[in-house]
Scaffold this active site. Structure first.
Site, mmCIF file in Angstrom:
data_model
loop_
_atom_site.group_PDB
_atom_site.id
_atom_site.type_symbol
_atom_site.label_atom_id
_atom_site.label_comp_id
_atom_site.label_asym_id
_atom_site.label_seq_id
_atom_site.Cartn_x
_atom_site.Cartn_y
_atom_site.Cartn_z
ATOM 1 N N ASP A 1 0.874 -1.166 0.000
ATOM 2 C CA ASP A 1 0.000 0.000 0.000
ATOM 3 C C ASP A 1 0.911 1.215 0.000
ATOM 4 O O ASP A 1 1.566 1.509 1.001
ATOM 5 C CB ASP A 1 -0.905 -0.011 1.240
ATOM 6 C CG ASP A 1 -1.863 1.170 1.295
ATOM 7 O OD1 ASP A 1 -1.649 2.166 0.569
ATOM 8 O OD2 ASP A 1 -2.847 1.108 2.073
ATOM 9 N N VAL A 2 0.969 1.931 -1.123
ATOM 10 C CA VAL A 2 1.967 2.993 -1.255
ATOM 11 C C VAL A 2 1.710 4.168 -0.326
ATOM 12 O O VAL A 2 2.600 5.005 -0.125
ATOM 13 C CB VAL A 2 2.062 3.500 -2.711
ATOM 14 C CG1 VAL A 2 2.521 2.387 -3.642
ATOM 15 C CG2 VAL A 2 0.747 4.117 -3.183
ATOM 16 N N ASN B 1 2.715 4.579 -10.632
ATOM 17 C CA ASN B 1 1.443 4.432 -11.336
ATOM 18 C C ASN B 1 0.248 4.290 -10.401
ATOM 19 O O ASN B 1 -0.883 4.554 -10.805
ATOM 20 C CB ASN B 1 1.529 3.209 -12.266
ATOM 21 C CG ASN B 1 0.210 2.830 -12.866
ATOM 22 O OD1 ASN B 1 -0.338 3.549 -13.688
ATOM 23 N ND2 ASN B 1 -0.326 1.679 -12.439
ATOM 24 N N TYR C 1 -8.936 14.386 -7.098
ATOM 25 C CA TYR C 1 -8.106 13.783 -8.140
ATOM 26 C C TYR C 1 -7.337 14.855 -8.900
ATOM 27 O O TYR C 1 -6.124 14.746 -9.113
ATOM 28 C CB TYR C 1 -8.989 12.976 -9.087
ATOM 29 C CG TYR C 1 -8.240 12.236 -10.165
ATOM 30 C CD1 TYR C 1 -7.584 11.043 -9.887
ATOM 31 C CD2 TYR C 1 -8.202 12.717 -11.476
ATOM 32 C CE1 TYR C 1 -6.900 10.355 -10.881
ATOM 33 C CE2 TYR C 1 -7.524 12.033 -12.473
ATOM 34 C CZ TYR C 1 -6.878 10.853 -12.169
ATOM 35 O OH TYR C 1 -6.200 10.175 -13.166
ATOM 36 N N LYS D 1 -3.218 15.484 -9.211
ATOM 37 C CA LYS D 1 -2.513 15.396 -10.484
ATOM 38 C C LYS D 1 -1.797 16.696 -10.826
ATOM 39 O O LYS D 1 -0.737 16.680 -11.455
ATOM 40 C CB LYS D 1 -3.485 14.980 -11.589
ATOM 41 C CG LYS D 1 -4.017 13.553 -11.427
ATOM 42 C CD LYS D 1 -2.884 12.534 -11.279
ATOM 43 C CE LYS D 1 -3.391 11.109 -11.166
ATOM 44 N NZ LYS D 1 -2.300 10.114 -11.069
#
Length: 270
Positions: free
Chosen positions: A79-80, A106, A175, A179
């Site tokens: 789990d990053v 990613n 989101y 980004k």
């Protein structure tokens, strides 16, 4: 942190890549492309069964690809957003291979859709930020530590941005914010990596055909309030682009690349 091994360690001379979010979609396609080109791949993701499927597909590609090493897929449940998981992932890379040549950041999540800014729960905001931005930072930080000290020094980091790093979709504040943050992170990593031969670039992707974009075929909200079906592109075309970026010599870098379905409403969005 759980490790599932595929292939055999053949000794030096390999190129080693870590792919996060490798259990499906873009991550799986990139891992398979890298393996087919002879890279050893370390697959990171939260779902063990999905990682095992990717490892099998990658090894099939590696068995018939042009690569020299003939084996090399390592799946690590990660789990990053959790620092301990990221530390364990890169410890496994160091133990198994002794170096790292490429990190493809990613892993990401869109979060709940169709929720207005004023109604977005704090927990949903945190999940998107922790996965998309903090997770990318943690993995890049760990990669820097390894790339700076290995011999030969250096390596490459490729961050998965999005066309949302340029223009938002409706009701996508978390989101989109992450980004846009990814772009700043990419630029900072590029600058800070220069003295150590660490190159960093970003690929901004629009409407690759994956489970995440299946809803595009049904119709998604547009900036004018209408619903519209959007075209998608083959995810393997994204993987080919990442492979091109990855295989450049460290003296060259694709700083930013945008790969999208040709007819999707992006240029002129809104």
């Amino acid at each position: 942190m759980d490790v599932m091994r595929g292939g055999e360690d053949q000794g030096g001379g390999r190129r080693v890549a870590v792919v996060t979010g490798a259990g499906s979609g873009i991550g799986r396609a990139v891992a398979v492309a890298l393996r087919g080109a002879g890279w050893s791949v370390v697959l990171a993701g939260r779902r063990e069964a999905a990682l095992a499927e990717t490892a099998a597909a990658a090894e099939t590609a590696g068995a018939t690809g042009p690569g020299p090493d003939g084996g090399g897929a390592l799946a690590v449940r990660t789990d990053v957003s959790q620092p301990a998981d990221v530390d364990a992932l890169f410890a496994a890379v160091s133990e198994r291979y002794g170096r790292l040549d490429l990190l493809f950041n990613n892993a990401g999540t869109f979060g709940p859709g169709g929720i207005k800014v004023e109604d977005l729960p704090y927990s949903a905001w945190r999940k998107v930020v922790d996965t998309n931005l903090t997770g990318t930072f943690l993995c890049a930080q760990a990669a820097f530590r390894l790339m700076k000290t290995q011999d030969p020094q250096g390596g490459r980091i490729i961050n998965n941005g999005s066309v949302s790093a340029h223009a938002p979709r409706p009701d996508s504040v978390a989101y989109t914010a992450t980004k846009h943050g990814m772009t700043g992170l990419t630029k900072s990593l590029s600058l800070d990596g220069r003295p150590y031969r660490i190159a960093c670039g970003q690929i901004d992707i629009g409407n690759a055909a994956t489970d995440m974009t299946e809803r595009m075929r049904q119709g998604v909200p547009q900036a004018n309030g209408e619903l519209a079906v959007e075209p998608v592109m083959d995810v393997t075309d994204v993987a080919r682009t990442v492979l091109h970026m990855a295989e450049l010599p460290l003296e060259a870098n694709v700083q930013f690349a945008t790969v999208l379905a040709t007819s999707m409403p992006f240029v002129g969005r809104g």
